[in-house]
Design a protein around this motif. Structure first.
Motif, PDB file in Angstrom:
ATOM      1  N   SER A   1      49.819  62.043  34.727  1.00  0.00           N
ATOM      2  CA  SER A   1      50.455  60.795  34.305  1.00  0.00           C
ATOM      3  C   SER A   1      51.596  60.458  35.253  1.00  0.00           C
ATOM      4  O   SER A   1      52.053  61.303  36.026  1.00  0.00           O
ATOM      5  N   ASP A   2      52.061  59.230  35.172  1.00  0.00           N
ATOM      6  CA  ASP A   2      53.164  58.800  36.021  1.00  0.00           C
ATOM      7  C   ASP A   2      54.415  59.652  35.825  1.00  0.00           C
ATOM      8  O   ASP A   2      55.232  59.756  36.719  1.00  0.00           O
TER       9      ASP A   2
ATOM     10  N   TYR B   1      47.753  56.807  35.307  1.00  0.00           N
ATOM     11  CA  TYR B   1      47.252  58.134  35.672  1.00  0.00           C
ATOM     12  C   TYR B   1      46.666  58.159  37.073  1.00  0.00           C
ATOM     13  O   TYR B   1      45.972  57.241  37.489  1.00  0.00           O
ATOM     14  N   SER B   2      46.928  59.255  37.759  1.00  0.00           N
ATOM     15  CA  SER B   2      46.152  59.550  38.958  1.00  0.00           C
ATOM     16  C   SER B   2      45.111  60.570  38.512  1.00  0.00           C
ATOM     17  O   SER B   2      45.304  61.276  37.525  1.00  0.00           O
ATOM     18  N   TYR B   3      44.007  60.609  39.212  1.00  0.00           N
ATOM     19  CA  TYR B   3      42.962  61.556  38.843  1.00  0.00           C
ATOM     20  C   TYR B   3      42.341  62.142  40.096  1.00  0.00           C
ATOM     21  O   TYR B   3      42.401  61.562  41.177  1.00  0.00           O
ATOM     22  N   LYS B   4      41.752  63.307  39.929  1.00  0.00           N
ATOM     23  CA  LYS B   4      40.998  63.954  40.998  1.00  0.00           C
ATOM     24  C   LYS B   4      39.815  64.654  40.350  1.00  0.00           C
ATOM     25  O   LYS B   4      39.992  65.565  39.537  1.00  0.00           O
TER      26      LYS B   4
ATOM     27  N   PHE C   1      43.948  64.987  35.582  1.00  0.00           N
ATOM     28  CA  PHE C   1      44.688  63.736  35.442  1.00  0.00           C
ATOM     29  C   PHE C   1      46.175  64.056  35.447  1.00  0.00           C
ATOM     30  O   PHE C   1      46.604  65.033  34.827  1.00  0.00           O
TER      31      PHE C   1
ATOM     32  N   SER D   1      39.287  60.632  44.071  1.00  0.00           N
ATOM     33  CA  SER D   1      40.665  60.656  43.581  1.00  0.00           C
ATOM     34  C   SER D   1      41.264  59.266  43.755  1.00  0.00           C
ATOM     35  O   SER D   1      40.959  58.570  44.719  1.00  0.00           O
ATOM     36  N   ASP D   2      42.082  58.887  42.780  1.00  0.00           N
ATOM     37  CA  ASP D   2      42.658  57.543  42.801  1.00  0.00           C
ATOM     38  C   ASP D   2      43.734  57.469  41.731  1.00  0.00           C
ATOM     39  O   ASP D   2      44.030  58.456  41.064  1.00  0.00           O
ATOM     40  N   HIS D   3      44.269  56.290  41.566  1.00  0.00           N
ATOM     41  CA  HIS D   3      45.269  56.029  40.529  1.00  0.00           C
ATOM     42  C   HIS D   3      44.764  54.853  39.704  1.00  0.00           C
ATOM     43  O   HIS D   3      44.433  53.804  40.260  1.00  0.00           O
ATOM     44  N   ILE D   4      44.643  55.071  38.401  1.00  0.00           N
ATOM     45  CA  ILE D   4      44.184  54.019  37.494  1.00  0.00           C
ATOM     46  C   ILE D   4      45.188  53.932  36.347  1.00  0.00           C
ATOM     47  O   ILE D   4      45.411  54.927  35.649  1.00  0.00           O
TER      48      ILE D   4
ATOM     49  N   CYS E   1      37.831  67.169  35.847  1.00  0.00           N
ATOM     50  CA  CYS E   1      38.791  66.243  36.428  1.00  0.00           C
ATOM     51  C   CYS E   1      40.199  66.684  36.047  1.00  0.00           C
ATOM     52  O   CYS E   1      40.413  67.264  34.989  1.00  0.00           O
TER      53      CYS E   1
END
Length: 133
Positions: free
Chosen positions: A69-70, A56-59, A67, A50-53, A65
């Motif tokens: 959005s901000d 979007y953050s994702y897990k 996603f 999980s992270d933020h790219i 997955c």
């Protein structure tokens, strides 16, 4: 008829959001050929689960997955064995509930809307859909 149009619009917005996420992830991770590749990148520990790219953050979970959005819109997707993006009515419903102006729809309304969008969408197995190539 308005309700049917609203639900069809919701499904089309989900597809658009999924395409936007795939494009954003490809820009952020140039080695990404398709969205399903995030699972392999997590398994090989090249990216975290999980992270933020970008926006979007994702897990990553099991076969898919989620996603976000901000602005809080959530798009969940699973990946078929061939790497295609697949989704079910539950994922579409949660997408609708996550919108800035939430839309809560019944499974029957969602099922009718998805089926009315064929051949844009394919039912790959009962209750699971993908965007046609």
């Amino acid at each position: 008829m308005e309700r049917v149009d609203a639900v069809r619009d919701l499904v089309l917005r989900y597809v658009h959001a999924l395409n936007a996420i795939e494009e954003a992830m490809r820009v952020a991770i140039p080695s990404l050929q398709r969205l399903a590749d995030v699972v392999g990148l997590v398994r090989s520990r090249r990216i975290s689960r999980s992270d933020h790219i970008g926006a979007y953050s994702y897990k990553v979970h099991g076969a898919g997955c989620r996603f976000v959005s901000d602005n809080g819109t959530a798009v969940g997707v699973d990946f078929a064995a061939d790497g295609s993006n697949v989704f079910d009515l539950w994922r579409l419903r949660w997408y609708g509930l996550s919108l800035l102006e939430p839309l809560d729809v019944t499974d029957e309304d969602m099922r009718s809307a998805v089926r009315s969008l064929q051949p844009l969408l394919n039912e790959v197995r009962p209750g699971w859909f993908s965007v046609a190539n």
